[in-house]
Enzyme design. Sequence first.
Site, PDB file in Angstrom:
ATOM      1  N   TYR A   1       6.433 -10.066   6.570  1.00  0.00           N
ATOM      2  CA  TYR A   1       6.393  -8.621   6.819  1.00  0.00           C
ATOM      3  C   TYR A   1       6.946  -8.328   8.204  1.00  0.00           C
ATOM      4  O   TYR A   1       6.789  -9.121   9.139  1.00  0.00           O
ATOM      5  CB  TYR A   1       4.951  -8.097   6.763  1.00  0.00           C
ATOM      6  CG  TYR A   1       4.410  -7.864   5.379  1.00  0.00           C
ATOM      7  CD1 TYR A   1       4.543  -6.631   4.745  1.00  0.00           C
ATOM      8  CD2 TYR A   1       3.758  -8.888   4.687  1.00  0.00           C
ATOM      9  CE1 TYR A   1       4.035  -6.418   3.470  1.00  0.00           C
ATOM     10  CE2 TYR A   1       3.253  -8.686   3.412  1.00  0.00           C
ATOM     11  CZ  TYR A   1       3.389  -7.445   2.812  1.00  0.00           C
ATOM     12  OH  TYR A   1       2.893  -7.233   1.557  1.00  0.00           O
TER      13      TYR A   1
ATOM     14  N   ASP B   1       0.826  -1.205   0.000  1.00  0.00           N
ATOM     15  CA  ASP B   1       0.000   0.000   0.000  1.00  0.00           C
ATOM     16  C   ASP B   1       0.864   1.262   0.000  1.00  0.00           C
ATOM     17  O   ASP B   1       2.085   1.200   0.135  1.00  0.00           O
ATOM     18  CB  ASP B   1      -0.915   0.006   1.228  1.00  0.00           C
ATOM     19  CG  ASP B   1      -1.981  -1.068   1.149  1.00  0.00           C
ATOM     20  OD1 ASP B   1      -2.376  -1.435   0.021  1.00  0.00           O
ATOM     21  OD2 ASP B   1      -2.434  -1.546   2.214  1.00  0.00           O
TER      22      ASP B   1
END
Length: 242
Positions: A109, A51
């Site tokens: 992540y 994002d």
Amino acid sequence: MRYFVTLSYDGTRFHGWQIQPNGISVQEELQRALSLLLRADIQITGAGRTDAGVHARMMVAHFDFEGAVDCQQLRYKLNRLLPHDIAIQTVEPVSDEMHARFSATSRTYYYYIHTEKSPFECHYSCELHYPLDFNLMNQAAAMLLDYEDFGAFCKSHADVKTTLCHVTKAEWHQLSPSKWYFEITANRFLRNMVRAVVGTLIEVGRGRLSLDDFRKVIEGKRRTEAGESMPGNALFLQDIKY
């Protein structure tokens, strides 16, 4: 011939990985550079879609090209042509069956937080000003491995066919007395999933949610019951396995 490109980028000034109609993206920059250097209309496919503001220490993309490619020279020229916040690590030929997105078996992540004001951490870590029980947060994080449906952490109205993910690792690590990061590995992630998971774990760490409450959030599968989505600047796509 199909080629894999491994790269890293600072996502600060980008509107995410994917090409956007009204904002600059990493995919657009890389696609433009490849098309210019190879003198062809190159289309690239990434391993995922980070994002806006999210960083990647490792992203993989593939492209197809009919002519011969000197991979070392192409890597060198890409790094000369691309802006300072995108770096190419490797360009290598792969079999036609390999796919940057669908051949990936796992993604990892990291999400960084710090609890003392620091001018050097603020751009790549989330500053928090309240005490957190990381032992409790790790107990809650371990619960993620017991489930496969993470609808509770999926962005509302996201265009996804399934909210099923297989999480294989989820835990907090301490870097210093005031710095921590959350590590999570799964076969796939939903949109905003990691930031929503972190936001909900922080609610546990603050004492606002019990461990039973956290389990109910997962089982409820409703985004409105989970914690807030944390800022994107502290999130890094760390690793991709094939």
